[in-house]
Design an enzyme around this catalytic site. Structure first.
Site, PDB file in Angstrom:
ATOM      1  N   HIS A  37       0.818  -1.228   0.000  1.00 14.71           N
ATOM      2  CA  HIS A  37       0.000   0.000   0.000  1.00 14.71           C
ATOM      3  C   HIS A  37       0.851   1.279   0.000  1.00 14.71           C
ATOM      4  CE1 HIS A  37      -3.591  -2.328   0.694  1.00 14.71           C
ATOM      5  NE2 HIS A  37      -3.144  -2.817   1.839  1.00 14.71           N
TER       6      HIS A  37
HETATM    7  C1  BDR Z   1      -3.715   1.599   4.668  1.00 14.71           C
HETATM    8  O1  BDR Z   1      -4.158   1.331   5.999  1.00 14.71           O
HETATM    9  C2  BDR Z   1      -3.068   0.980   6.830  1.00 14.71           C
HETATM   10  O2  BDR Z   1      -3.301  -0.234   7.472  1.00 14.71           O
HETATM   11  C3  BDR Z   1      -1.863   0.859   5.924  1.00 14.71           C
HETATM   12  O3  BDR Z   1      -0.706   1.339   6.583  1.00 14.71           O
HETATM   13  C4  BDR Z   1      -2.205   1.668   4.714  1.00 14.71           C
HETATM   14  O4  BDR Z   1      -1.795   3.013   4.870  1.00 14.71           O
HETATM   15  C5  BDR Z   1      -4.268   0.541   3.733  1.00 14.71           C
HETATM   16  O5  BDR Z   1      -5.663   0.562   3.739  1.00 14.71           O
END
Ligand code: BDR
Ligand code: CA
Length: 320
Positions: A245
């Site tokens: 992500h």
């Molecule tokens: C996002 O949510 C968090 O858990 C991760 O770090 C990322 O920024 C993904 O949905």
């Protein structure tokens, strides 16, 4: 060529740490500030983790403590089942000697943008509370920011709609009011949502190769991602490995050509069962939706050359 001046707004977080490592190691990046936010852990946990990463990665940029909760309401329980109890996959942490900047995160953001007008790229990979508070402190800074790249949201492209509810992504549902303010401001904004981040998967073989070929950094990524990858495979979200992500937002800042985008204003829903949903009104599509009128168009990433992105991540770590 001048290096890209970057403020990293983050809630470390396993994938946040991977993204911060990419920033710390990339020769074209000048990391000028790191700001913490509640999210993957409490604000105490994410700030502690950001300070740990500062000493572990050896960067000089100040780390400032940010918001403990959203603009409206209370912070929800941190997702320990995703990032571990300590937010970093439950690896053992050493004593932390790095200390936080005395300024609150929002003030540090304002100060850094004012000191470098037109030059700062903000990469925001957590709740957008700190950015909304910075805009409140200084409503003109959006016009002084070079670019804002956000990891957050989901627009239904490539089959990705949400990871907390059927329509909401974690960073947005964690503070929808802040996200709606930030997406309505004038800074040139790109949203890197689940539509593309779920398309770029580091398999177990990829992580093993990093551990083998990228020295201490590669071993560190392998150590922190063990717990995280297990969450994704055990819940059936991936068949092998983890989606990348937050590093996707870093990749966009350095290599926008890896991505395809649609443009238009974006609104964020607050309240009801669609709480946290992000909705794009495509620029070229006629409709009567007044709630999007007067809002700036932003880039929404809808496609990614994931092979190029994953090669870029690996090359950055192996050559540094
Ligand atoms: C996002 O949510 C968090 O858990 C991760 O770090 C990322 O920024 C993904 O949905
Ligand atoms: Ca994050």
């Amino acid at each position: 060529m001048a290096r890209l001046k970057v403020i990293f707004d983050t809630d470390p977080g396993v994938d946040d740490a991977m993204a911060l490592l990419l920033l710390a190691r990339h020769p074209d990046v000048e990391l000028i500030g790191v700001t913490s936010c509640f999210g993957n852990g409490s604000i105490d946990t994410t700030t502690r983790n950001a300070l740990f990463l500062k000493q572990r990665f050896g960067f000089a940029a100040p780390v400032a403590r940010g918001a403990a909760g959203p603009l409206v309401g209370d912070a929800s329980e941190p997702p320990a089942f995703v990032h571990g109890d300590n937010g970093l996959g439950n690896i053992a942490l050493p004593p932390i000697t790095a200390v936080a900047d005395p300024r609150p995160a929002a003030q540090l953001i304002v100060d850094l943008v004012r000191a470098n007008p037109g030059q700062v790229t903000i990469i925001a990979v957590g709740r957008m509370t700190n950015l909304a508070l910075a805009l409140k402190l200084d409503p003109q800074i959006d016009a002084l920011v070079k670019a804002l790249v956000v990891m957050g949201g989901a627009f239904g492209r490539n089959g990705h709609t949400g990871n907390v509810t059927p329509v909401a992504e974690a960073n947005i549902i964690g503070d929808p009011a802040a996200a709606d303010i930030v997406f309505g401001a004038r800074w040139p904004t790109t949203i890197v949502g689940l539509d593309v981040t779920m398309q770029s998967i580091m398999t177990a073989a990829y992580v093993e190769a990093l551990a083998r070929d990228a020295g201490e950094d590669g071993k560190f990524v392998a150590a922190i991602t063990d717990f995280y990858a297990n969450f994704y495979t055990s819940t059936g979200q991936t068949s092998d490995g983890l989606p990348v992500h937050d590093s996707s937002a870093v990749a966009y800042a350095l290599h926008p050509e890896f991505f395809t985008v649609e443009r238009g204003p974006v609104r964020v829903i607050s309240g009801g069962i669609a709480h946290g949903q992000t909705i794009l009104r495509p620029e070229k599509k006629f409709d009567h939706a007044a709630d999007w009128n007067g809002r700036p168009s932003v880039n929404v990433c809808v496609g990614v050359d994931s092979a190029a992105f994953l090669a870029f991540y690996r090359e950055t770590l192996t050559r540094s």
